[in-house]
Enzyme design. Structure first.
Site, PDB file in Angstrom:
ATOM      1  N   GLY A   1      38.476  44.210  39.041  1.00  0.00           N
ATOM      2  CA  GLY A   1      38.277  45.615  38.658  1.00  0.00           C
ATOM      3  C   GLY A   1      36.987  45.761  37.858  1.00  0.00           C
ATOM      4  CG  HIS A   2      36.699  43.983  33.962  1.00  0.00           C
ATOM      5  ND1 HIS A   2      37.731  43.094  33.875  1.00  0.00           N
ATOM      6  CD2 HIS A   2      36.894  44.891  32.971  1.00  0.00           C
ATOM      7  CE1 HIS A   2      38.523  43.435  32.884  1.00  0.00           C
ATOM      8  NE2 HIS A   2      38.043  44.531  32.317  1.00  0.00           N
TER       9      HIS A   2
ATOM     10  CG  HIS B   1      40.536  42.279  36.157  1.00  0.00           C
ATOM     11  ND1 HIS B   1      40.033  43.447  36.674  1.00  0.00           N
ATOM     12  CD2 HIS B   1      41.174  42.631  35.004  1.00  0.00           C
ATOM     13  CE1 HIS B   1      40.381  44.457  35.898  1.00  0.00           C
ATOM     14  NE2 HIS B   1      41.061  43.997  34.860  1.00  0.00           N
TER      15      HIS B   1
ATOM     16  N   GLY C   1      36.202  41.992  28.086  1.00  0.00           N
ATOM     17  CA  GLY C   1      36.281  40.626  28.604  1.00  0.00           C
ATOM     18  C   GLY C   1      37.550  40.397  29.399  1.00  0.00           C
TER      19      GLY C   1
END
Ligand code: AMP
Length: 286
Positions: free
Chosen positions: A40-41, A38, A35
């Site tokens: 990147g995820h 951002h 969780g």
């Protein structure tokens, strides 16, 4: 506008949804996260979205990969904001279990990946990779995706996960996704939220020093000297402590004396105040 992704909290519901997709002939992608999402995820989600018919993001702050003195309690959490981002990224399903759903109180089984789980991050976080390997194995077996996506940002973790899927014959393709960075080069991380404004200014030096070390190692300089200079450069720039900065074989993570005919990786962990940052860059074979 895309519909909000469905949120399931039980392994049974996850299996039911993914099972129905597979019976319908769809390929399934999995993106495990803790969780505090951002960009990147979201690049992992975008790649899964592009390569699979359906995709699942998991949100679980895994207690077994934190030591008692680490930041489990203060780790940033915000499910509503995460789900809104996942809706924007066209994620189909969110698996967000409670801890009790993932770990029975009397569970005694763990996954340990030998070799790759030693050294580098494991020196100061000896509990970490067993926690990661166990939870990732569970998530892979719970969802049984065709592909699972992990960031190169956590490079040692990516190698550990690739190895465990191979060694345990888990029928999944592990896909590594390049690191997404802020405009000044700092690798995006949920833990960047901990940085003070002064620390945030120093933080991108980690990437610059790693790049410089990679170029020197590619030119044939002895690895030990390159590593020592890079560690000094981080301290001179304002880092408080360097856990490690090393140039290793890109796949086995074995130490090197010089970069040879195999790709290598310059990989580091260093502290700004209480915040531990990690990053890594590719080192081309010679
Ligand atoms: P975390 O939520 O920190 O456990 O990260 C979940 C996944 O996102 C892991 O596979 C990470 O490697 C990946 N990830 C985290 N930060 C980045 C980034 N800046 N670029 C690409 N992937 C990332």
């Amino acid at each position: 506008m895309t519909a909000a992704p469905e949120i399931v909290r039980s392994v049974a519901a996850l299996r039911e949804r993914v099972g129905a997709w597979r019976r319908a002939g769809f390929t399934v992608g999995l993106v495990p996260t803790m969780g505090a999402l951002h960009d990147g995820h979201l690049s992992l989600v975008a790649q899964a979205r592009a390569e699979c018919d359906r995709m699942v993001t998991t949100i679980f702050v895994n207690p077994t990969q934190f030591a008692p003195h680490e930041d489990f309690a203060q780790y940033p959490r915000g499910e509503a904001a995460d789900v809104a981002k996942l809706q924007g990224a066209q994620c189909d399903l969110v698996f967000a279990p409670e801890s009790g759903e993932m770990y029975r109180p009397d569970a005694t089984t763990a996954v340990r990946v030998g070799g790759l789980s030693e050294g580098l991050c494991a020196v100061t976080r000896p509990h970490f990779f067993q926690g990661v390997a166990t939870v990732v194995t569970k998530l892979l077996l719970q969802a049984l995706p065709d592909r699972a996506y992990f960031g190169e940002k956590d490079y040692q973790q990516l190698q550990v996960v690739t190895r465990l899927a191979r060694d345990l014959d888990i029928p999944v393709q592990i896909v590594g996704v390049p690191t997404v960075r802020e405009a000044d080069g700092l690798a995006m991380s949920s833990r960047n939220l901990y940085l003070s404004p002064e620390e945030r200014k120093v933080a991108p030096t980690l990437y610059r020093v790693l790049q410089a070390a990679a170029r020197r190692a590619e030119s044939g300089a002895p690895v030990a000297a390159v590593e020592a200079e890079a560690r000094d450069a981080l301290l001179a720039a304002g880092f408080d402590k360097v856990d490690y900065l090393e140039i290793r074989d890109a796949v086995t993570l074995a130490p090197l004396t010089q970069v040879g005919d195999r790709p290598a990786r310059a990989i580091a962990a260093a502290y700004l105040g209480k915040t531990r940052l990690i990053d890594n860059v590719a080192v081309a074979a010679r």
